[in-house]
Design a protein around this motif. Structure first.
Motif, PDB file in Angstrom:
ATOM      1  N   ASN A   1       0.775   5.496  -0.009  1.00 35.80           N
ATOM      2  CA  ASN A   1      -0.024   6.711   0.094  1.00 35.80           C
ATOM      3  C   ASN A   1       0.127   7.540  -1.171  1.00 35.80           C
ATOM      4  O   ASN A   1       1.221   7.657  -1.734  1.00 35.80           O
ATOM      5  CB  ASN A   1       0.395   7.531   1.308  1.00 35.80           C
ATOM      6  CG  ASN A   1       0.007   6.864   2.615  1.00 35.80           C
ATOM      7  OD1 ASN A   1      -0.825   5.951   2.640  1.00 35.80           O
ATOM      8  ND2 ASN A   1       0.591   7.311   3.703  1.00 35.80           N
TER       9      ASN A   1
ATOM     10  N   ALA B   1     -11.624   1.394   3.766  1.00 34.71           N
ATOM     11  CA  ALA B   1     -10.437   1.173   4.591  1.00 34.71           C
ATOM     12  C   ALA B   1     -10.406  -0.200   5.247  1.00 34.71           C
ATOM     13  O   ALA B   1      -9.374  -0.881   5.282  1.00 34.71           O
ATOM     14  CB  ALA B   1     -10.319   2.266   5.642  1.00 34.71           C
TER      15      ALA B   1
ATOM     16  N   GLU C   1      -6.888  -4.380   4.515  1.00 35.47           N
ATOM     17  CA  GLU C   1      -5.839  -4.586   5.506  1.00 35.47           C
ATOM     18  C   GLU C   1      -4.813  -5.596   4.997  1.00 35.47           C
ATOM     19  O   GLU C   1      -5.142  -6.528   4.251  1.00 35.47           O
ATOM     20  CB  GLU C   1      -6.439  -5.081   6.826  1.00 35.47           C
ATOM     21  CG  GLU C   1      -7.323  -4.053   7.524  1.00 35.47           C
ATOM     22  CD  GLU C   1      -6.549  -2.830   7.967  1.00 35.47           C
ATOM     23  OE1 GLU C   1      -5.374  -2.976   8.368  1.00 35.47           O
ATOM     24  OE2 GLU C   1      -7.110  -1.726   7.895  1.00 35.47           O
TER      25      GLU C   1
ATOM     26  N   ARG D   1       0.857  -1.188   0.000  1.00 35.09           N
ATOM     27  CA  ARG D   1       0.000   0.000   0.000  1.00 35.09           C
ATOM     28  C   ARG D   1       0.893   1.239   0.000  1.00 35.09           C
ATOM     29  O   ARG D   1       1.790   1.354   0.836  1.00 35.09           O
ATOM     30  CB  ARG D   1      -0.907   0.023   1.230  1.00 35.09           C
ATOM     31  CG  ARG D   1      -1.803  -1.197   1.375  1.00 35.09           C
ATOM     32  CD  ARG D   1      -2.728  -1.077   2.564  1.00 35.09           C
ATOM     33  NE  ARG D   1      -1.998  -0.970   3.834  1.00 35.09           N
ATOM     34  CZ  ARG D   1      -2.585  -0.969   5.018  1.00 35.09           C
ATOM     35  NH1 ARG D   1      -3.905  -1.059   5.119  1.00 35.09           N
ATOM     36  NH2 ARG D   1      -1.869  -0.876   6.123  1.00 35.09           N
TER      37      ARG D   1
ATOM     38  N   SER E   1     -13.949   6.501   5.582  1.00 37.03           N
ATOM     39  CA  SER E   1     -13.918   5.734   4.334  1.00 37.03           C
ATOM     40  C   SER E   1     -14.492   4.333   4.539  1.00 37.03           C
ATOM     41  O   SER E   1     -14.134   3.624   5.473  1.00 37.03           O
ATOM     42  CB  SER E   1     -12.483   5.622   3.815  1.00 37.03           C
ATOM     43  OG  SER E   1     -12.418   4.725   2.724  1.00 37.03           O
TER      44      SER E   1
ATOM     45  N   ALA F   1      -5.452  11.766   0.381  1.00 35.87           N
ATOM     46  CA  ALA F   1      -6.280  10.776   1.071  1.00 35.87           C
ATOM     47  C   ALA F   1      -6.364   9.436   0.345  1.00 35.87           C
ATOM     48  O   ALA F   1      -7.046   8.523   0.815  1.00 35.87           O
ATOM     49  CB  ALA F   1      -7.693  11.330   1.265  1.00 35.87           C
ATOM     50  N   ASP F   2      -5.664   9.285  -0.785  1.00 34.40           N
ATOM     51  CA  ASP F   2      -5.773   8.058  -1.576  1.00 34.40           C
ATOM     52  C   ASP F   2      -4.630   7.092  -1.256  1.00 34.40           C
ATOM     53  O   ASP F   2      -3.660   7.439  -0.586  1.00 34.40           O
ATOM     54  CB  ASP F   2      -5.750   8.377  -3.070  1.00 34.40           C
ATOM     55  CG  ASP F   2      -6.821   9.359  -3.470  1.00 34.40           C
ATOM     56  OD1 ASP F   2      -7.814   9.503  -2.719  1.00 34.40           O
ATOM     57  OD2 ASP F   2      -6.669   9.996  -4.531  1.00 34.40           O
ATOM     58  N   ARG F   3      -4.757   5.875  -1.763  1.00 36.15           N
ATOM     59  CA  ARG F   3      -3.680   4.892  -1.706  1.00 36.15           C
ATOM     60  C   ARG F   3      -3.636   4.122  -3.017  1.00 36.15           C
ATOM     61  O   ARG F   3      -4.677   3.825  -3.612  1.00 36.15           O
ATOM     62  CB  ARG F   3      -3.880   3.890  -0.548  1.00 36.15           C
ATOM     63  CG  ARG F   3      -3.370   4.362   0.787  1.00 36.15           C
ATOM     64  CD  ARG F   3      -3.182   3.197   1.738  1.00 36.15           C
ATOM     65  NE  ARG F   3      -2.607   3.639   3.000  1.00 36.15           N
ATOM     66  CZ  ARG F   3      -3.214   3.556   4.185  1.00 36.15           C
ATOM     67  NH1 ARG F   3      -4.420   3.021   4.261  1.00 36.15           N
ATOM     68  NH2 ARG F   3      -2.613   3.986   5.265  1.00 36.15           N
TER      69      ARG F   3
ATOM     70  N   ARG G   1      -7.951   6.958   2.987  1.00 37.69           N
ATOM     71  CA  ARG G   1      -7.297   7.387   4.228  1.00 37.69           C
ATOM     72  C   ARG G   1      -8.151   8.366   5.025  1.00 37.69           C
ATOM     73  O   ARG G   1      -7.763   8.819   6.101  1.00 37.69           O
ATOM     74  CB  ARG G   1      -5.934   8.010   3.905  1.00 37.69           C
ATOM     75  CG  ARG G   1      -4.917   6.971   3.452  1.00 37.69           C
ATOM     76  CD  ARG G   1      -3.824   7.559   2.595  1.00 37.69           C
ATOM     77  NE  ARG G   1      -3.153   8.692   3.227  1.00 37.69           N
ATOM     78  CZ  ARG G   1      -2.538   9.664   2.559  1.00 37.69           C
ATOM     79  NH1 ARG G   1      -2.521   9.616   1.221  1.00 37.69           N
ATOM     80  NH2 ARG G   1      -1.935  10.647   3.188  1.00 37.69           N
ATOM     81  N   LYS G   2      -9.320   8.681   4.513  1.00 39.43           N
ATOM     82  CA  LYS G   2     -10.237   9.536   5.267  1.00 39.43           C
ATOM     83  C   LYS G   2     -10.862   8.732   6.411  1.00 39.43           C
ATOM     84  O   LYS G   2     -11.112   7.523   6.260  1.00 39.43           O
ATOM     85  CB  LYS G   2     -11.332  10.081   4.356  1.00 39.43           C
ATOM     86  CG  LYS G   2     -10.827  11.052   3.295  1.00 39.43           C
ATOM     87  CD  LYS G   2     -11.967  11.552   2.427  1.00 39.43           C
ATOM     88  CE  LYS G   2     -11.458  12.546   1.391  1.00 39.43           C
ATOM     89  NZ  LYS G   2     -12.547  13.037   0.505  1.00 39.43           N
TER      90      LYS G   2
END
Length: 230
Positions: A20, A52, A56, A18, A49, A24-26, A45-46
């Motif tokens: 960044n 999210a 994991e 992952r 969201s 706020a995106d990935r 990343r908000k």
């Protein structure tokens, strides 16, 4: 492998990496049953969201992907199917799991294979389930080498004779074959285990008794045959 991908795809996946991106995106590197896919998770990343919780690390997830004109797919949905939290409780297991994902990610850039997903799937499940770490590492390295087209001579020795139950051997790491040695470290049981690692899934290998004493030497072969995998 992804050339004929539909515009919208729903599939199982593991997140290998992952990164960044923006505020706020990935960007996600995913291994899936159809190969490696890079996807943009917008706004993940908000704090609120909805995506999210479904991306994991060390988790089997179900993702919805949309393919546009760019190189990145867009993640439109994500649901966690299984979280392998036991891996995170043991540093050695976490390090091996991370190394597995790293190697698969690197190899998939040049040799993409549908086998990569199942290799990751079996290894992470086994690590979470308490399997012997050396056994998982040996199986992973051997199966990855096999998927890449590497070979180990498990039928005949360096002289061309059939491998015998009554002979001890050492292993030539360059020629990838056994050679006779009365004081050799490999006996019939070790060779049987190596053959099993080459052809059987990890669940089957785990059911074999008394494998631990052979693992240090088997792991040497596994690492040698995988020397091209950095």
């Amino acid at each position: 492998m992804l050339e004929n991908m539909p515009k919208d795809l729903k599939t199982r996946a593991y997140v290998m990496r992952r990164t960044n991106f923006g505020e706020a995106d990935r960007i996600l590197n995913l291994i899936t049953p159809v190969g490696k896919i890079s996807a943009l998770a917008k706004g993940v990343r908000k704090p609120k969201s909805k995506l999210a919780g479904g991306i994991e690390m060390f988790s089997l997830v179900e993702v919805n992907l949309h393919f546009g004109r760019g190189e990145l797919a867009t993640l439109t949905g994500a649901k966690m199917l299984a979280f392998y939290g036991e891996i995170l409780k043991d540093l050695s297991r976490m390090e091996l799991a991370s190394e597995i994902l790293k190697k698969i990610s690197v190899i998939s850039d040049s040799v993409d294979s549908v086998e990569h997903f199942e290799i990751v799937n079996e290894c992470l499940f086994a690590l979470n389930d308490g399997a012997d770490i050396e056994l998982v590492e040996a199986w992973f390295l051997i199966r990855l080498a096999k998927a890449m087209g590497e070979q180990i001579n498990l039928l005949t020795d360096a002289d061309g004779d059939d491998l015998s139950l009554d002979v001890r051997y050492n292993f030539d790491m360059i020629e990838m074959s056994f050679y006779k040695n009365p004081e050799g470290v490999y006996d019939a049981n070790a060779i049987k285990l190596l053959r099993l690692l080459w052809v059987a899934d990890l669940k089957t290998v785990r059911r074999v008794k008394d494998v631990k004493k052979y693992l240090p030497e088997i792991l040497k072969i596994a690492k040698a045959v995988n020397k091209v995998v950095k």
